[in-house]
Design an enzyme around this catalytic site. Sequence first.
Site, PDB file in Angstrom:
ATOM      1  N   HIS A  93       5.336  -5.419  -1.215  1.00  0.00           N
ATOM      2  CA  HIS A  93       4.051  -5.377  -0.510  1.00  0.00           C
ATOM      3  C   HIS A  93       3.646  -6.759   0.011  1.00  0.00           C
ATOM      4  CE1 HIS A  93       2.284  -1.444  -0.401  1.00  0.00           C
ATOM      5  NE2 HIS A  93       2.226  -1.254  -1.695  1.00  0.00           N
TER       6      HIS A  93
ATOM      7  N   GLY B 128      -0.352   3.031 -11.122  1.00  0.00           N
ATOM      8  CA  GLY B 128       0.839   2.337 -11.604  1.00  0.00           C
ATOM      9  C   GLY B 128       0.689   0.825 -11.605  1.00  0.00           C
TER      10      GLY B 128
ATOM     11  N   MET C  10      -0.783  -2.814  -8.849  1.00  0.00           N
ATOM     12  CA  MET C  10      -1.514  -3.227  -7.654  1.00  0.00           C
ATOM     13  C   MET C  10      -0.979  -4.554  -7.140  1.00  0.00           C
ATOM     14  SD  MET C  10      -3.870  -2.617  -5.451  1.00  0.00           S
ATOM     15  CE  MET C  10      -4.089  -3.751  -4.095  1.00  0.00           C
ATOM     16  N   GLU C  11      -0.791  -4.590  -5.815  1.00  0.00           N
ATOM     17  CA  GLU C  11      -0.070  -5.696  -5.174  1.00  0.00           C
ATOM     18  C   GLU C  11      -0.931  -6.897  -4.802  1.00  0.00           C
ATOM     19  OE1 GLU C  11      -0.690  -2.645  -3.707  1.00  0.00           O
ATOM     20  OE2 GLU C  11      -1.091  -2.854  -1.570  1.00  0.00           O
TER      21      GLU C  11
ATOM     22  N   GLU D  29       2.111   1.807   2.716  1.00  0.00           N
ATOM     23  CA  GLU D  29       2.660   2.536   1.574  1.00  0.00           C
ATOM     24  C   GLU D  29       3.969   3.255   1.899  1.00  0.00           C
ATOM     25  OE1 GLU D  29       1.859   1.734  -1.155  1.00  0.00           O
ATOM     26  OE2 GLU D  29      -0.201   1.003  -1.027  1.00  0.00           O
TER      27      GLU D  29
ATOM     28  N   GLU E  48      -8.506  -2.316  -4.547  1.00  0.00           N
ATOM     29  CA  GLU E  48      -8.119  -1.306  -3.559  1.00  0.00           C
ATOM     30  C   GLU E  48      -8.574   0.069  -4.061  1.00  0.00           C
ATOM     31  OE1 GLU E  48      -3.953  -1.065  -2.544  1.00  0.00           O
ATOM     32  OE2 GLU E  48      -4.368   0.326  -0.926  1.00  0.00           O
TER      33      GLU E  48
ATOM     34  N   HIS F  39       8.414  -2.520  -5.659  1.00  0.00           N
ATOM     35  CA  HIS F  39       7.419  -2.005  -4.715  1.00  0.00           C
ATOM     36  C   HIS F  39       6.268  -3.002  -4.541  1.00  0.00           C
ATOM     37  CE1 HIS F  39       5.061   1.301  -2.795  1.00  0.00           C
ATOM     38  NE2 HIS F  39       4.045   0.629  -3.302  1.00  0.00           N
ATOM     39  N   GLU F  40       5.693  -3.442  -5.649  1.00  0.00           N
ATOM     40  CA  GLU F  40       4.545  -4.353  -5.543  1.00  0.00           C
ATOM     41  C   GLU F  40       4.972  -5.682  -4.930  1.00  0.00           C
ATOM     42  OE1 GLU F  40       1.948  -2.729  -5.898  1.00  0.00           O
ATOM     43  OE2 GLU F  40       2.749  -1.099  -7.114  1.00  0.00           O
TER      44      GLU F  40
HETATM   45  N1  B3K Z   1      -1.786  -0.119  -3.456  1.00  0.00           N
HETATM   46  C1  B3K Z   1      -1.911   0.321  -4.815  1.00  0.00           C
HETATM   47  C2  B3K Z   1      -2.643   1.618  -4.969  1.00  0.00           C
HETATM   48  C3  B3K Z   1      -4.114   1.485  -4.923  1.00  0.00           C
HETATM   49  C4  B3K Z   1      -4.763   2.795  -5.296  1.00  0.00           C
HETATM   50  C5  B3K Z   1      -6.229   2.772  -5.073  1.00  0.00           C
HETATM   51  N2  B3K Z   1      -6.861   3.955  -5.578  1.00  0.00           N
HETATM   52  C6  B3K Z   1      -0.592   0.414  -5.493  1.00  0.00           C
HETATM   53  C7  B3K Z   1       0.590   0.536  -4.615  1.00  0.00           C
HETATM   54  O1  B3K Z   1       0.738   1.445  -3.842  1.00  0.00           O
HETATM   55  O2  B3K Z   1       1.423  -0.321  -4.654  1.00  0.00           O
HETATM   56 ZN    ZN Z   2       2.168   0.577  -2.634  1.00  0.00          ZN
END
Ligand code: B3K
Ligand code: ZN
Length: 827
Positions: A284, A244, A246-247, A303, A116, A280-281
């Site tokens: 998602h 942080g 990634m999901e 988000e 992502e 959070h992840e």
């Molecule tokens: N979806 C990812 C963030 C991706 C960032 C790309 N530059 C983490 C999150 O929001 O859970």
């Molecule tokens: Zn997120």
Amino acid sequence: MTVRLADYAPPSHLIEHVDLSFRLDPQATRVLSTIRFVPNPAAPSATLRLNGEGLTLIAASIDDAPIADVPDATGLSLTVPPHPFTFRAEVEISPATNTALEGLYMSNGMYCTQCEAEGFRKITFYPDRPDVMAPFRVRIEGDLPVRLSNGDEVAPGEWHDPWPKPAYLFALVAGDLVAHSDRFVTRSGRDVALNIWVRKGDEDRCAYAMDALKRSMAWDERVYGREYDLSVFNIVAVDDFNMGAMENKGLNIFNSKYVLARPETATDEDFARIEAIIAHEYFHNWTGNRITCRDWFQLCLKEGLTVFRDQQFSSDERGEGVKRIEDVLTLRARQFREDAGPLSHPVRPAEYEEINNFYTATIYEKGAEVIRMLRLLVGPEAYDRALDLYFTRHDGQACTIEDWLTVFEDATGRDLTQFARWYTEAGTPAVTMSEAWQDGKLTLTLTQAAPAMVIPVAIGLLAPDGAEVLPTTVLEMTEAEQSFTFDAPTRPVVSALRGFSAPVLLSRPDAPEERAFLLAHDSDPFTRWEAGRSLGKSVMANVILGDGVSTKWLDALARLTTDASLDPAFRALSLRLPAEDDMARTLAAAGTVPDPEALHAARGRMAQALAERLADDLADLCAPVPGAWSPDAGQAGRRALRMQALALHSRLDGGAVAQQVFDRADNMTEEVGALTALLEVGVTAAADTFLSRWRHDRLVMDKWFTLNVLHAKDAPAVVADLIRHPLFDAANPNRFRAVFGALAANHAGFHRADGAGYRLMADALIALDPVNPQTAARVSSAFEGVAIYDAARQARMREELQRIAVTPGLSTDLREMVARMLKDRRN
Ligand code: B3K
Ligand code: ZN
């Protein structure tokens, strides 16, 4: 190239199935792809454009006939048959030299991916856009013992993900890893294997993340009716990571900082953040993966909603009042700051150059606030109905904000046309409130600028003895000016914007007595805390002008701090003085140019006066927290209060008690708290002790770097030294941020009058950009406040931004950020 929402066009082809084989090699990984394309009847086309960057094409074919097309710098254009066909390609990539940490890269000998938003195109040729969803089968060949991808493992190193997903959710990990494992049985009886994969030696730091994961899974079933949908859920901790976590479907990849924790190495804040990010992840999986975004302009769809859900979760787990205050502190420090400057943009932007620059506080935090308001306006039951409808109607789809709002309109019968402005208008709305009391009636008049937004203003009324005469009531503002009348035989005190019911700047006639009254009596924790905060800000403004520290404020704060009936976490938050950056923006909004040195000195004088006022109570407040260590919110709150008190105590005893706490600390919260207290009064020897204790622990060493910069009297000088330290490594995003994020956060140091802070920051960004443009662009927002400072500082900041702007070969990421900040000329 500018990408515009208005230019959205559906994909020419959809994908039935994707097959990927990886032959891993650090410099020459081969990726073989077999993709079954189907023409999209909604957008027929004889050509197909595939994205692809930095790929060496070895061979490609359509229905087994080799193709002669040659890729350009950003992809491959193909002439294709008008019926379903199979595209095959073999490409070569070099993960070991991928320092941008996007696509397939290596971290400490382990392979991992970050796709992502647009990283998959660095792995193979593909329509790399979120509205093309497909099931994936992945085979990973290589001699590394652990080989993971999305979905369920069908054979060693072979994975099948039955859930159609966009390429940005693809993930691959291979390494010599060990797992901390557990199980979770879903409410319909699915037995799910849970694994947290880490480097050898980190196994004893996974228990808390695992516990948070199981609580998240249970919470999502209970509160949103959402179950997990595969037989395994893998989490991997990676040391080199741009954000942080990634999901990725079934295979979340985490910055190791947000997974690994033991009481001796992680602070209470780390534990809370780990819990929130794990949740959070995981959340998602439904809000992001099962239902994804049609295009990147809709990013807040996943988000904003997922942040709102993780906030609800943490609030349930840790207590609502304190959690809300913490969320508002973050919102103001990051999002209000962003919205007040040149990087301001709507929750749903209309255009971008580089999408990675839009993973912002506005998309995330303001996006969550918009959903919080929606829930407040329609009520919790209607919100639940709307969410159920969202999940049934849109499961498996790539959606828009219009889809989301339509679900709410259909479920509640409400017209959300005006509410939708929250998604398209940039900036923080300013609301004024005035009151008139006459003939036993109280009239509140609220105003806002055009175009009028729907603003829920939650209020309560208090009698002069502190009793609540009107419990929390939501006033719904929809016009530029509106009045609301209440029966009030005696004049009540208004508690306004309870729970911070809308992300707005509320101004009311200045009435310090009322704020002191609310600080003493308000039943709403947010407005109670807010009363203290705004009193603190006016005291600070006066101290800057040369006044003494108000004894009324000192008395009120001392009373609250020593009131044992109040939650220690709440007391700790109230004792925290307004941050200098926040105060600088408050002054600027009121038309005063902030002087960073004067601000720093004023804050120091307030802390000193507070220490003296509380002198008799500090010993008690600094007493050890009873009971065995636990990461729960109750104990964390007690430790937070103790550490605040310790910092004040150091101002009176030169750090003697802090030194004892530091020497005996058996947990990182107290070790860092005591070290902070010592550094603040200039005792730097403890930092050396800390270094020798922890030099082999990379996550703890990040703290050491940060603390040295954050509490330095002369931050630029300290940073100049630290970047020559053998343990400094600019290519590691955590370490880079530990130093340069801290430089930006040391307000007086960064804004040193001679511009040394600005220069160091610009040098670092210029050096990092060719290595890791994403992190360079992210940290560059240190300059977003440019227009609020004096002419000399503005000139120095612009000079540095200009120097970055003209650097040859600058990345799109950093170029876009710098150009936006240079445009800001409000003064
Ligand atoms: N979806 C990812 C963030 C991706 C960032 C790309 N530059 C983490 C999150 O929001 O859970
Ligand atoms: Zn997120």
